[in-house]
Motif scaffolding. Structure first.
Motif, PDB file in Angstrom:
ATOM      1  N   GLY A  58       0.891  -1.252  -0.084  1.00 68.12           N
ATOM      2  CA  GLY A  58      -0.131   0.021  -0.094  1.00 68.12           C
ATOM      3  C   GLY A  58       0.651   1.650  -0.252  1.00 68.12           C
ATOM      4  N   PRO A 106       0.692   5.856   0.669  1.00 68.40           N
ATOM      5  CA  PRO A 106      -0.007   7.026   1.457  1.00 68.40           C
ATOM      6  C   PRO A 106      -1.330   7.298   0.460  1.00 68.40           C
ATOM      7  CG  PRO A 106       2.402   7.652   1.173  1.00 68.40           C
ATOM      8  CD  PRO A 106       2.285   6.069   0.639  1.00 68.40           C
ATOM      9  N   ARG A 107      -2.374   7.966   0.530  1.00 69.03           N
ATOM     10  CA  ARG A 107      -3.482   8.097   0.206  1.00 69.03           C
ATOM     11  C   ARG A 107      -3.646   8.774  -0.967  1.00 69.03           C
ATOM     12  NH1 ARG A 107      -7.409  10.716   4.743  1.00 69.03           N
ATOM     13  NH2 ARG A 107      -6.335   9.510   5.622  1.00 69.03           N
ATOM     14  N   TRP A 108      -2.629   9.811  -0.910  1.00 70.17           N
ATOM     15  CA  TRP A 108      -2.476  10.744  -1.942  1.00 70.17           C
ATOM     16  C   TRP A 108      -1.929  10.565  -3.746  1.00 70.17           C
ATOM     17  CZ3 TRP A 108       2.571  11.339  -3.039  1.00 70.17           C
ATOM     18  CH2 TRP A 108       3.532  10.859  -3.020  1.00 70.17           C
ATOM     19  N   LYS A 145      -2.453   6.587  -3.977  1.00 71.95           N
ATOM     20  CA  LYS A 145      -3.535   5.178  -4.354  1.00 71.95           C
ATOM     21  C   LYS A 145      -4.006   4.957  -5.185  1.00 71.95           C
ATOM     22  CE  LYS A 145      -4.639   3.928  -0.003  1.00 71.95           C
ATOM     23  NZ  LYS A 145      -5.520   4.160   1.766  1.00 71.95           N
ATOM     24  N   GLU A 181       2.586  -0.372  -6.140  1.00 75.74           N
ATOM     25  CA  GLU A 181       2.223  -0.324  -4.928  1.00 75.74           C
ATOM     26  C   GLU A 181       2.203  -0.347  -2.974  1.00 75.74           C
ATOM     27  OE1 GLU A 181      -2.009   2.163  -5.116  1.00 75.74           O
ATOM     28  OE2 GLU A 181      -2.011   2.338  -6.663  1.00 75.74           O
TER      29      GLU A 181
END
Lengths: 245, 245, 245, 245, 245, 245
Positions: free
Chosen positions: A47, A49-51, A53, A110
């Motif tokens: 995974g 970080p959100r920015w 994804k 990712e």
């Protein structure tokens, strides 16, 4: 001029790289540049970080810290003071940028790799030792992730190697790999980060006492480029050893 | 190649320096590099930080900050988040070091000057505009302190002028004074701080996308040196005007 | 009694409102009440805070801050101290409430507007200048959002105008729009926020030295109501000009 | 209109004041306004903050806080969140100013009294109950300090009494001493702090939904003045009792 | 040896438990161990922290805090200092662990109960009073949740009762339930948490001045076990009363 | 029952103590209990905290921290989160109290020794390894201070040795020195700190799953006492070696 520890101006301190220093981390290295010792771990997590994804691209970041008594006088812990100092921030960012320079985000997929560089003992050059050691920990972590199929085989996540060294002008003489006593006395201080093919990733030169001219800058870059080339060889040798030896 | 705003590669954006922008501060400047606008104030206080007391020497330090809507998208205030980010720390430290490079601490006496550089509008190059403007605010503050006899006449507290400019390689071409759109696309980004006599105080080059070689570094330094020379002239012109005109 | 700056008791300081002071913000104003200068920006973002999602209603909030050298003596940055002081909190909340008083949340739709009010120079009345300027920035931001179809045409998001002024009793005389020197000497200090139709949004009176009676309160409210009416005219004039002139 | 709890518009909730609620504090009071219960302690310390040393004058300050489950839904502790919210800051400042309005600093001498007002149970009007209770705790602390000769006899440190009450317009009707349910529905909400002689120390009116006019403001002030007069009687009765009864 | 307050070595201070002290909380207790008074509330919320979602199991946690003037000398508020001290952390964790020892998470279902233990007045033994009172508040909250069908009937969420007491060696004599003056003078200090069936949940012994041996430890455990048995009876009696009496 | 790593219930993991691991600290030790590795440094500074000045007595304190990747999953740095967690606080306090139990403050004189215990790799028992290693670092620091005449010869600052070990009940069997996997499965977990003469400094037992009775407590204390005796021997052997060997 003879240096404090008897080295020639263009000579590195003894460099050692011990891999596999942690049983938990996906990559781990204890690196020493003379009396400077930095413990570098690489932690892989699936995974990003959100920015980031959904981008199909990975991320690499770094955190640097000094143990309170890594220096001659004990320093307060940043956790106790409740905030991170400017120097720590600056060096963490430098390490992160330096390693990202040799990462192919697409090939990494990712996934996130965090490099933790904790200075156990400081004697000048902690940030350059950290970058040089973190690269080796990163390489081991990438290999681990490929074995675990977290990172796909094929395109290589690492596009080159990266290493770093400090140079400076002390009493008018350009010197490679300053120890603490030299660093304190330097008129000009420079940290240089190079890729394995000899190009620059970062050049950070600061006039501590007297501004420097183009010729002095050139002499420092010559020294640094040669120093990084030596470090690249040492990194390759370390990675050529079987892990655990 | 033609640039977004029609400049030649070696051309600065329009630079304006308005002195006396604050009625309170001992020195104050609103500087603009194109659409980048930074408000710089210099505050003089008698006395020095504890660690310097009794030394007979002064101190100069700086704090940089961006207003939340100085950028295209509003950013959170660091006061609201309760901590200062790494970038802010890094730039504050850079500004402070740059200005200290032209200070004679003995001549300043046990006085402290704080430079506050607040970005009202950002369009690339905020740190270089901040350094260039802060120098002018500092010069006014030193003059004020001499008038008030806080700083003694005789030896000059400022040993030279200091200015700063960004350079970068965009689509393979070295460019001077990057605006935001160019900065985002730069393969290599460098900030250079020079004294009035053309020597370097800081050289900070970063490969954003591709490592750079010695020749590219040379081309960037050529551009930056010329740009700083232009800024030095603009600083002298600004300081030559009567304050308040 | 003649005032420090020669005004009559019921006279405002010169008020200027410059719109379009930022190229990034959806609304932006540099407002001055005499030597008090506040930079107000309005930032529009689609969406609302979590607790308001799905309500079909918008939100407006504000943040106030003083630049460290906006005052006579430099103050520490709240970002450096790591926390926001009580006065800052109190004024931010006052500005937010004052502007929300003229907002029709339904008409705004699920959009958020943040008003940032940064004091560049302080000479008394910073919160009242902030509210008065923020209204103009807000009006421009609403117009922008309507042009962009982010806010639907039809019902107007702004139900009225809003402005604010300080009043106080100095040496027994009620005065309008106190400058710093008057504010410091005031026995009673009051901030009044009015809508364009002359009604009250906020009345905050504080006895700094001597408690005040009903008659004194009445005199202050008379002054403030007239002052806000004057400001309302100035706001209308500012908004009547073509943006960018 | 009949109120939720059957009161007339101009009627206070039952008010109780228990003195001597703490064995440690120099003054301590558990005050209740209906279901709102605030525990107020006054702590005397010799000496004043640094900025007041050598002035011969004392200082009084206050801190307000709500226990996490004083409200219907549990709120996070501010100590756990690591920062004090705007509302807490605002009320602490209001309480401190209100009590300082009746203090003769010279008569207090270089002593500090801290009022801690901790809300054990909230049902509207916590800040007004806090001010009213804190006055009684302060009076006991001053008496204690006089007995201990920390404060000299002669000039009285307290120049008057102080009390506070909330008023508001609910469904068009002005009401005294709002409970939580009324407060939530109020169009206009006002907190008024009065001295024993009926003058104003603070008037803070806020239009929650609709701006209010001068006539409404007058009606609210009439209610509040009468309410504070009632509270003054209750304070005198409480202080007339022997401590410990 | 006779104790300060005339008790025998194995005697508790007078213990009172008032239930239903808050109109908002699902469970609430004011407990006193002599002059130590702790206000305990239990707040029930449906749902569990993120790491426990989907487990079908509930969670119980606790927060302990001292009011600033609960002690002889006023202490700073942790919210003002911006961080929670080590002692507060330690006691909050102890209370949470102690209560979780008698919780059947499955029977509780995915619900969370937070115990807030705020010390109103301290005279030694605040953590043991907090645990003992929190159990009663917890029991009331569980009953409430069963009535509201938030927790299902059938399996009981509470597997046993839990209480706690301090013991220590003062001047060579083992004593039960130390008051502050005894606590300060204790050579060894121990806090013991027991279930209703007399087993141990926590044993925390600390040599304040002199290390203790196995025999002394035995004597302290004997005292504590008997003390907890007494507290268990008092808890049962309190819970046997109709709430509100 | 056979243990995961083949040990008998009453057997310690392999313990190693390397002294002189830092060139800067006055005392420094790398201690390992199996795979748990803690780096302990002792820093001597002349002078004591403010509250102890003029007492003629010294002070000893400790700080514990885990490197982010000392555990199986990377944890956030407490410096980055801006606050110290409860567990860290609790362990730091435990280490400090444990070492102070063997310090004669008068003999130490007005000097402070700070023990930093940083966990490089965690596998259960980090706090007990930290105490055991910190004692050795402390002993070396005291010897250093005596050589430097900072601490006077004569009365010995260390009154005894101190060591610590964990014990627990796993699947009904009392075990010594739990590794992480055992710790996670333990029904009861206890940390015991003993002086060299076999007395207790701290006993901290916690029922993780099931409350424990007096007999189980006795069995655990037997194991711990024997384990600490073994550690005392290992500490003596380590200190008997010439530093640097």
């Amino acid at each position: 001029m003879s240096r404090i520890d008897g080295r020639t101006p263009e000579q590195l301190r003894p460099v050692t790289i011990e891999r596999g220093w942690s049983k938990h981390a996906e990559g781990s290295v204890l690196i020493s540049f003379g009396d400077t010792k930095v413990f570098c771990t690489a932690s892989v997590t699936e995974g990003v970080p959100r920015w980031r994804k959904g981008s199909g691209e990975g991320w690499v970041t770094a955190e640097y810290s000094m143990l309170p008594r890594s220096t001659n006088t004990r320093g307060d812990r940043e956790s106790v003071r409740g905030k991170i100092g400017g120097r720590t921030h600056e060096i963490s960012r430098l390490i992160g940028r330096s390693l990202r320079a040799v990462i192919d985000y697409k090939a990494l997929g990712e996934n996130t790799i965090v490099l933790d560089c904790d200075v156990l003992q400081a004697d000048g050059g902690t940030r350059t030792a950290a970058i040089t050691g973190a690269y080796v920990a990163l390489a081991d972590a990438v290999t681990w992730a490929q074995h675990k199929k977290i990172v796909k085989h094929g395109r290589k996540p690492l596009t080159d190697t990266v290493s770093a060294i400090s140079v400076g002008i002390v009493d008018g003489t350009p010197l490679l790999d300053l120890c603490y006593e030299e660093d304190v006395r330097a008129e000009t201080d420079m940290n240089v980060v190079c890729t394995g093919d000899g190009r620059f990733v970062e050049v950070q030169g600061t006039a501590e006492a007297t501004p420097f001219d183009r010729k002095e800058l050139g002499a420092l870059l010559d020294l640094a480029t040669a120093g990084c080339a030596d470090l690249t060889v040492i990194q390759h040798e370390a990675l050529a050893r079987t892990l655990g030896e």
